[in-house]
Design a protein around this motif. Sequence first.
Motif, short mmCIF file in Angstrom:
data_model
loop_
_atom_site.label_atom_id
_atom_site.label_comp_id
_atom_site.label_asym_id
_atom_site.label_seq_id
_atom_site.Cartn_x
_atom_site.Cartn_y
_atom_site.Cartn_z
N TYR A 1 35.15 65.13 30.56
CA TYR A 1 35.61 64.17 31.56
C TYR A 1 35.62 62.77 30.94
O TYR A 1 34.76 62.43 30.12
N ALA A 2 36.62 61.98 31.33
CA ALA A 2 36.74 60.63 30.78
C ALA A 2 35.55 59.76 31.19
O ALA A 2 35.09 59.82 32.33
N GLN A 3 35.07 58.96 30.25
CA GLN A 3 34.01 57.99 30.53
C GLN A 3 34.65 56.66 30.87
O GLN A 3 35.29 56.03 30.02
N LEU A 4 34.50 56.22 32.11
CA LEU A 4 35.09 54.96 32.54
C LEU A 4 34.33 53.80 31.90
O LEU A 4 33.12 53.68 32.05
N CYS A 5 35.06 52.94 31.20
CA CYS A 5 34.44 51.82 30.50
C CYS A 5 34.80 50.47 31.11
O CYS A 5 34.02 49.51 31.00
N LEU A 6 35.96 50.38 31.74
CA LEU A 6 36.43 49.10 32.26
C LEU A 6 37.52 49.36 33.30
O LEU A 6 38.30 50.28 33.15
N VAL A 7 37.53 48.52 34.34
CA VAL A 7 38.61 48.54 35.32
C VAL A 7 39.20 47.13 35.36
O VAL A 7 38.47 46.15 35.45
N GLN A 8 40.53 47.05 35.25
CA GLN A 8 41.21 45.76 35.34
C GLN A 8 41.96 45.69 36.67
O GLN A 8 42.64 46.66 37.05
N LEU A 9 41.86 44.55 37.34
CA LEU A 9 42.49 44.35 38.64
C LEU A 9 43.18 43.00 38.67
O LEU A 9 42.66 42.02 38.12
N ALA A 10 44.33 42.93 39.32
CA ALA A 10 45.01 41.64 39.49
C ALA A 10 45.70 41.60 40.84
O ALA A 10 46.26 42.59 41.31
N LEU A 11 45.64 40.43 41.48
CA LEU A 11 46.31 40.18 42.75
C LEU A 11 47.53 39.30 42.50
O LEU A 11 47.65 38.66 41.45
N PRO A 12 48.46 39.24 43.44
CA PRO A 12 49.64 38.38 43.27
C PRO A 12 49.23 36.93 43.01
O PRO A 12 48.22 36.45 43.54
N GLY A 13 50.04 36.25 42.19
CA GLY A 13 49.75 34.85 41.89
C GLY A 13 49.15 34.69 40.51
O GLY A 13 48.49 35.59 39.99
N ASP A 14 49.37 33.52 39.93
CA ASP A 14 48.95 33.28 38.55
C ASP A 14 47.60 32.58 38.41
O ASP A 14 47.20 32.23 37.30
N ASP A 15 46.89 32.35 39.51
CA ASP A 15 45.58 31.71 39.42
C ASP A 15 44.65 32.57 38.57
O ASP A 15 44.67 33.80 38.64
N ASP A 16 43.80 31.90 37.80
CA ASP A 16 42.89 32.62 36.91
C ASP A 16 41.98 33.58 37.65
O ASP A 16 41.63 34.65 37.13
N ASP A 17 41.57 33.21 38.87
CA ASP A 17 40.63 34.07 39.59
C ASP A 17 41.33 35.23 40.30
O ASP A 17 40.69 35.98 41.04
N ASN A 18 42.65 35.38 40.07
CA ASN A 18 43.37 36.50 40.68
C ASN A 18 43.41 37.73 39.78
O ASN A 18 43.98 38.75 40.15
N ALA A 19 42.84 37.64 38.58
CA ALA A 19 42.78 38.78 37.67
C ALA A 19 41.36 38.88 37.12
O ALA A 19 40.82 37.88 36.63
#
Length: 386
Positions: free
Chosen positions: A36-54
């Motif tokens: 089974y794959a070992q999850l190491c990182l999840v990346q998330l982004a919301l609409p918009g270019d603000d730094d805190d949206n990713a």
Amino acid sequence: MTTITTTDELAAFCARGREAPYVTVDTEFLRERSYYAQLCLVQLALPGDDDDNAVLVDPIAGDGMSLDPLYDLFLDTSVVKVFHAARQDLEIFHVDAGLIPTPLFDTQVAAMVCGFGDQVGYETLVRKVARQSLDKTSRFTDWSRRPLSVAQQTYALADVTHLRNIYEHLSARLAETGREKWVAEEMEVLNNPETYIVRPEEAWQRIRTRNGSGRFLAIVRELARFREAHAQARNIPRNRVLKDDALVELASTKPRSPEDLSRGRLLLREARRGDIAEGILKAVKAGLECPDDALPRLDAGRDIPQANPALADLLRVLLKAKATEAGVASRLIASAADLDALAGGARDVPALHGWRHEVFGSDALELCEGRVGLAVKGRNVTTVPL
């Protein structure tokens, strides 16, 4: 660049995500040393270019962090979850939490519907749609090691930030062409939990062999069943138990004792003794003792006679013409196996259902049944009544 390592931080970001129309998602994982794959990182982004949206969600650095807020977001049907080539990512979440993010949008599938080619890669879409380039130096990295370098973090985050522009572009194209339902049909496979379940008793069907003997296949079935169950129970790669070529060799030589096993050319050293050796011998015995009326046979889709090679060639020409006309990747419409099956008389193939029937299947049936032929008009190939 924000990295989330606590449940509270994740909950706060996901609360914002539930107010957004979509969230882009990607994962980094390791699978070389486990079943089974070992999850190491999840990346998330919301609409918009603000730094805190990713953000990066780090389950390794965040020791004890719960992913429940993320899973709650995944189940919120008011937010579209956007992935690129989602299957492996979705398998991780299904195995870990028994869920599939919904509603789901796979940009690789959408790009094929929009004419970007067969199984178009993320890098290609970033270049063609976002007009950017990707730094690939961190592509083959050990994502389980900490701390992550700035280069690794930048690379990982780019997998979801550019995905926003790609999703918005492709969804607009689909709306313009009225093909949203085409992508929705394709999502049915990814939304089906059965896609991510590997049953040991069915594992033999993935073994490539030209030997169609029922007794041989019975031994292959039992060996594959043992291998899959053993690998799942110990969370080790199946090839660490038994490689495919060794499995096929065992089905041919039919070892009945440890001495017979020791003469195998392709067996790993670990498979010649202990519980793996014992499991192999029991599997071979079970295959040899399988009643005649329970012997397996090759799946019909793997053993369809090609009744008319010329017809198969004509279908390939028709497929290319229809794919070009529709601006859709030909491989998404029909596989080579579909075309051979059609030429062999099969009628229960994906190319004859749903949107594929509209684009290609209807004309393909007419061609197969001799009601139309193919003609060249200028640079185009078209069907003509016979």
